[in-house]
Design a protein around this motif. Structure first.
Motif, PDB file in Angstrom:
ATOM      1  N   VAL A 174      -0.654 -11.428  -1.160  1.00 33.68           N
ATOM      2  CA  VAL A 174       0.582 -11.259  -1.920  1.00 33.68           C
ATOM      3  C   VAL A 174       1.698 -10.960  -0.925  1.00 33.68           C
ATOM      4  CG1 VAL A 174       1.822  -9.905  -3.649  1.00 33.68           C
ATOM      5  CG2 VAL A 174      -0.619 -10.374  -3.951  1.00 33.68           C
ATOM      6  N   ASP A 175       2.792 -11.720  -1.038  1.00 33.55           N
ATOM      7  CA  ASP A 175       3.962 -11.512  -0.188  1.00 33.55           C
ATOM      8  C   ASP A 175       4.766 -10.340  -0.750  1.00 33.55           C
ATOM      9  OD1 ASP A 175       6.306 -11.582   1.233  1.00 33.55           O
ATOM     10  OD2 ASP A 175       6.673 -13.726   0.956  1.00 33.55           O
ATOM     11  N   ILE A 176       4.638  -9.185  -0.111  1.00 35.08           N
ATOM     12  CA  ILE A 176       5.290  -7.971  -0.613  1.00 35.08           C
ATOM     13  C   ILE A 176       6.797  -7.985  -0.366  1.00 35.08           C
ATOM     14  CG2 ILE A 176       5.267  -5.433  -0.517  1.00 35.08           C
ATOM     15  CD1 ILE A 176       2.788  -6.601  -1.752  1.00 35.08           C
ATOM     16  N   ASP A 177       7.277  -8.892   0.491  1.00 42.65           N
ATOM     17  CA  ASP A 177       8.717  -9.007   0.715  1.00 42.65           C
ATOM     18  C   ASP A 177       9.453  -9.568  -0.496  1.00 42.65           C
ATOM     19  OD1 ASP A 177       9.092  -7.881   3.156  1.00 42.65           O
ATOM     20  OD2 ASP A 177       9.511  -9.728   4.236  1.00 42.65           O
ATOM     21  N   LEU A 178       8.745 -10.260  -1.372  1.00 44.86           N
ATOM     22  CA  LEU A 178       9.376 -10.827  -2.555  1.00 44.86           C
ATOM     23  C   LEU A 178       9.792  -9.713  -3.514  1.00 44.86           C
ATOM     24  CD1 LEU A 178       6.885 -13.768  -3.294  1.00 44.86           C
ATOM     25  CD2 LEU A 178       9.110 -13.912  -2.133  1.00 44.86           C
ATOM     26  N   GLU A 179      10.795 -10.001  -4.328  1.00 43.05           N
ATOM     27  CA  GLU A 179      11.189  -9.055  -5.362  1.00 43.05           C
ATOM     28  C   GLU A 179      10.040  -8.869  -6.354  1.00 43.05           C
ATOM     29  OE1 GLU A 179      13.885  -7.215  -5.491  1.00 43.05           O
ATOM     30  OE2 GLU A 179      14.570  -8.085  -3.586  1.00 43.05           O
ATOM     31  N   LYS A 270       0.995   0.022   8.498  1.00 44.10           N
ATOM     32  CA  LYS A 270       2.433  -0.025   8.237  1.00 44.10           C
ATOM     33  C   LYS A 270       2.860  -1.394   7.708  1.00 44.10           C
ATOM     34  CE  LYS A 270       3.830   3.490  11.593  1.00 44.10           C
ATOM     35  NZ  LYS A 270       4.627   3.787  12.821  1.00 44.10           N
ATOM     36  N   GLN A 271       2.015  -2.411   7.927  1.00 38.83           N
ATOM     37  CA  GLN A 271       2.404  -3.761   7.528  1.00 38.83           C
ATOM     38  C   GLN A 271       1.496  -4.391   6.474  1.00 38.83           C
ATOM     39  OE1 GLN A 271       1.553  -3.135  10.890  1.00 38.83           O
ATOM     40  NE2 GLN A 271       3.626  -2.683  11.632  1.00 38.83           N
ATOM     41  N   GLU A 272       0.266  -3.905   6.332  1.00 38.79           N
ATOM     42  CA  GLU A 272      -0.702  -4.615   5.491  1.00 38.79           C
ATOM     43  C   GLU A 272      -1.448  -3.665   4.567  1.00 38.79           C
ATOM     44  OE1 GLU A 272      -3.274  -8.076   6.999  1.00 38.79           O
ATOM     45  OE2 GLU A 272      -4.750  -6.455   6.840  1.00 38.79           O
ATOM     46  N   GLY A 273      -1.694  -4.132   3.343  1.00 35.00           N
ATOM     47  CA  GLY A 273      -2.562  -3.429   2.413  1.00 35.00           C
ATOM     48  C   GLY A 273      -3.823  -4.238   2.201  1.00 35.00           C
ATOM     49  N   LEU A 274      -4.937  -3.561   1.924  1.00 38.51           N
ATOM     50  CA  LEU A 274      -6.219  -4.230   1.730  1.00 38.51           C
ATOM     51  C   LEU A 274      -6.920  -3.653   0.512  1.00 38.51           C
ATOM     52  CD1 LEU A 274      -8.456  -6.188   2.855  1.00 38.51           C
ATOM     53  CD2 LEU A 274      -9.397  -4.176   4.016  1.00 38.51           C
ATOM     54  N   GLN A 299       2.949  -2.579  -6.680  1.00 41.02           N
ATOM     55  CA  GLN A 299       4.187  -1.786  -6.742  1.00 41.02           C
ATOM     56  C   GLN A 299       4.195  -0.694  -5.676  1.00 41.02           C
ATOM     57  OE1 GLN A 299       4.337  -0.439 -10.888  1.00 41.02           O
ATOM     58  NE2 GLN A 299       5.979  -1.911 -11.291  1.00 41.02           N
ATOM     59  N   GLU A 300       3.046  -0.026  -5.494  1.00 38.50           N
ATOM     60  CA  GLU A 300       2.952   1.029  -4.490  1.00 38.50           C
ATOM     61  C   GLU A 300       3.140   0.465  -3.084  1.00 38.50           C
ATOM     62  OE1 GLU A 300       2.397   4.614  -2.493  1.00 38.50           O
ATOM     63  OE2 GLU A 300       2.951   4.177  -4.560  1.00 38.50           O
ATOM     64  N   MET A 301       2.561  -0.700  -2.815  1.00 38.78           N
ATOM     65  CA  MET A 301       2.731  -1.317  -1.496  1.00 38.78           C
ATOM     66  C   MET A 301       4.183  -1.692  -1.260  1.00 38.78           C
ATOM     67  SD  MET A 301      -0.728  -3.634  -1.218  1.00 38.78           S
ATOM     68  CE  MET A 301      -2.288  -2.956  -1.818  1.00 38.78           C
ATOM     69  N   LYS A 302       4.844  -2.108  -2.318  1.00 38.87           N
ATOM     70  CA  LYS A 302       6.276  -2.412  -2.226  1.00 38.87           C
ATOM     71  C   LYS A 302       7.049  -1.152  -1.845  1.00 38.87           C
ATOM     72  CE  LYS A 302       9.687  -5.384  -3.100  1.00 38.87           C
ATOM     73  NZ  LYS A 302       9.853  -6.609  -2.309  1.00 38.87           N
ATOM     74  N   LYS A 303       6.724  -0.029  -2.465  1.00 34.86           N
ATOM     75  CA  LYS A 303       7.385   1.237  -2.149  1.00 34.86           C
ATOM     76  C   LYS A 303       7.152   1.649  -0.703  1.00 34.86           C
ATOM     77  CE  LYS A 303       7.042   3.206  -6.838  1.00 34.86           C
ATOM     78  NZ  LYS A 303       6.364   4.256  -7.643  1.00 34.86           N
ATOM     79  N   ARG A 304       5.963   1.346  -0.194  1.00 36.86           N
ATOM     80  CA  ARG A 304       5.617   1.736   1.178  1.00 36.86           C
ATOM     81  C   ARG A 304       6.201   0.789   2.225  1.00 36.86           C
ATOM     82  NH1 ARG A 304      -0.180   4.673   1.733  1.00 36.86           N
ATOM     83  NH2 ARG A 304      -0.050   5.978  -0.137  1.00 36.86           N
ATOM     84  N   GLY A 305       6.815  -0.291   1.788  1.00 38.77           N
ATOM     85  CA  GLY A 305       7.447  -1.207   2.724  1.00 38.77           C
ATOM     86  C   GLY A 305       6.483  -2.100   3.470  1.00 38.77           C
ATOM     87  N   TRP A 308       2.427  -7.587   3.715  1.00 42.31           N
ATOM     88  CA  TRP A 308       1.455  -8.413   2.992  1.00 42.31           C
ATOM     89  C   TRP A 308       0.357  -7.544   2.385  1.00 42.31           C
ATOM     90  CZ3 TRP A 308       2.267 -13.502   2.137  1.00 42.31           C
ATOM     91  CH2 TRP A 308       3.124 -14.188   3.006  1.00 42.31           C
ATOM     92  N   TYR A 309      -0.129  -7.986   1.243  1.00 42.03           N
ATOM     93  CA  TYR A 309      -1.306  -7.391   0.608  1.00 42.03           C
ATOM     94  C   TYR A 309      -2.427  -8.414   0.666  1.00 42.03           C
ATOM     95  CZ  TYR A 309      -4.376  -6.110  -3.357  1.00 42.03           C
ATOM     96  OH  TYR A 309      -5.452  -5.826  -4.158  1.00 42.03           O
ATOM     97  N   LYS A 310      -3.480  -8.081   1.397  1.00 39.81           N
ATOM     98  CA  LYS A 310      -4.641  -8.974   1.494  1.00 39.81           C
ATOM     99  C   LYS A 310      -5.617  -8.618   0.380  1.00 39.81           C
ATOM    100  CE  LYS A 310      -7.479  -8.896   5.150  1.00 39.81           C
ATOM    101  NZ  LYS A 310      -7.969  -9.223   6.504  1.00 39.81           N
ATOM    102  N   ILE A 311      -5.695  -9.496  -0.623  1.00 40.87           N
ATOM    103  CA  ILE A 311      -6.572  -9.230  -1.762  1.00 40.87           C
ATOM    104  C   ILE A 311      -8.026  -9.511  -1.401  1.00 40.87           C
ATOM    105  CG2 ILE A 311      -6.910  -9.610  -4.229  1.00 40.87           C
ATOM    106  CD1 ILE A 311      -4.177 -10.877  -4.370  1.00 40.87           C
ATOM    107  N   GLY A 312      -8.260 -10.531  -0.578  1.00 36.76           N
ATOM    108  CA  GLY A 312      -9.629 -10.821  -0.162  1.00 36.76           C
ATOM    109  C   GLY A 312      -9.944 -12.298  -0.184  1.00 36.76           C
ATOM    110  N   LEU A 313     -11.208 -12.615   0.059  1.00 36.15           N
ATOM    111  CA  LEU A 313     -11.658 -14.007   0.127  1.00 36.15           C
ATOM    112  C   LEU A 313     -11.559 -14.699  -1.220  1.00 36.15           C
ATOM    113  CD1 LEU A 313     -14.858 -13.851   2.372  1.00 36.15           C
ATOM    114  CD2 LEU A 313     -12.756 -15.089   2.884  1.00 36.15           C
ATOM    115  N   ARG A 314     -11.286 -16.010  -1.164  1.00 31.98           N
ATOM    116  CA  ARG A 314     -11.358 -16.854  -2.351  1.00 31.98           C
ATOM    117  C   ARG A 314     -12.476 -17.870  -2.103  1.00 31.98           C
ATOM    118  NH1 ARG A 314     -12.502 -19.579  -6.401  1.00 31.98           N
ATOM    119  NH2 ARG A 314     -10.910 -20.271  -7.892  1.00 31.98           N
TER     120      ARG A 314
END
Length: 358
Positions: A174-179, A270-274, A299-305, A308-314
């Motif tokens: 997920v691109d956390i830079d997006l609104e 500081k840059q990525e959530g997992l 939403q929380e990752m957005k607050k933390r600045g 990217w959020y890495k959800i996992g393998l597809r």
């Protein structure tokens, strides 16, 4: 320069000491490791202290002997990179990995020239080759990792030059830079109504501090859902310490009687959530528990600045080994939140096929 307080095979220490690559072991140099991480343009969760500590505890809990041989890399007498490596023995089989991953590339601080990076990468590959000879490995198995760049890495390129064969899988991000409204607008259509109904049905809470009572409730829920203990108490302690350090958070849901009915745990740099681990009351399988947790976590990752959020393998049906129906179902669920799908490369070659390069 190598300092060693672990019981490691002498040949590993010799290979590291004799290499032109200047390194110190991560063991007893954790502050220096964190210093490098703080100076990297993008740090995947795979490189953080919590991931390494968790994997060591998890593997030891499953009867794998594992030693941390991660190194801090120096250039011109200054730390310039880190390289997570583990020496693992299971059923008398020895393997070099990067804990929960195949062998990962070194991670560099910002400002290191491409020339220096290429030189260091070649020396890292040389170290892997020499260790693999000593362990009688038939294959060297590496992987590349997402670093928020738009080209293959020096690691990827040098391994291909050495004769590695690349295999591709896919990871969801997920691109956390997006609104936030745009992110939600990109969710699978059916998810939007489910999230809205779930937000009305459940009370949403966030744990990001040393509340042992809530953490124990989550552990208990996970045990009830799993039907058995799947991991040691030490692994839970590692994740709890990540919360205390501010490098993780737990989103959990309560019903009208304040009973925890679901929760998801997420690690961050500081840059990525997992997406780490989740547990949901099986009797509420048809209710939108996971949908709400994912939405609030984003939403929380957005607050933390975060970036990217890495959800996992597809996984896909044609993958080898073929994924289970459960794995395909989980991948399908996760994909409903993703804004991007990126390739994930594994790079492997037989020892006899290694090509010597200048």
């Amino acid at each position: 320069m190598i300092n060693n307080n672990q019981q490691l095979p002498s040949y590993i220490l010799n290979i590291l000491s004799e290499s032109p690559l200047e390194t110190v072991l991560r063991d007893n140099n954790h502050e220096k490791w964190e210093e490098v991480i703080n100076n990297c343009a993008y740090t995947p969760v795979n490189y953080c202290k919590e991931t390494i500590d968790f994997q060591v505890a998890y593997k030891k809990g499953h009867n794998t002997q594992v030693s941390d041989i991660s190194v801090i890399i120096y250039h011109d007498k200054k730390p310039c990179g880190i390289w997570p490596l583990s020496y693992e023995v299971e059923n008398e089989h020895t393997e070099i990995r990067s804990f929960g991953s195949l062998i990962l590339p070194p991670l560099f601080i910002s400002g290191i020239s491409k020339k220096v990076k290429k030189k260091i990468v070649k020396l890292c590959i040389d170290i892997i080759e020499k260790i693999s000879v000593k362990t009688d490995a038939k294959y060297i198995n590496c992987e590349d990792i997402f670093l928020n760049i738009h080209e293959i890495s020096d690691w990827h390129y040098e391994l291909i030059r050495k004769g590695a064969v690349a295999k591709v899988n896919y990871e969801l991000f997920v691109d956390i830079d997006l609104e936030m409204e745009l992110i939600k607008g990109l969710f699978r259509k059916s998810y939007k109504a489910l999230i809205n109904s779930g937000l009305k049905k459940w009370k949403v809470e966030k744990l990001e501090n040393a509340d042992t009572k809530i953490w124990q409730e989550f552990k208990t829920l996970h045990l009830a859902v799993s039907g058995r203990s799947t991991r040691s108490d030490q692994t839970w302690d590692v994740h709890f310490n990540a919360l205390v350090r501010g490098n993780a958070f737990l989103i959990y849901l309560l019903d009208t009687s304040s009973k925890m009915v679901g929760g998801g745990f997420f690690l961050t740099t500081k840059q990525e959530g997992l997406y780490g681990v989740a547990a949901y009351d099986r009797t509420l399988f048809d209710d939108p528990l996971g949908h709400v947790v994912q939405f609030i976590a984003i939403q929380e990752m957005k607050k933390r600045g975060l970036r990217w959020y890495k959800i996992g393998l597809r996984p896909f049906v044609a993958d080898f080994p073929q994924p289970t129906e459960k794995e395909l179902s989980i991948g399908e669920f996760k994909e409903g939140f993703a804004t991007h799908v990126f390739p994930k490369y594994t790079l492997s070659f037989e020892m006899k096929e290694i090509i010597s390069l200048p």
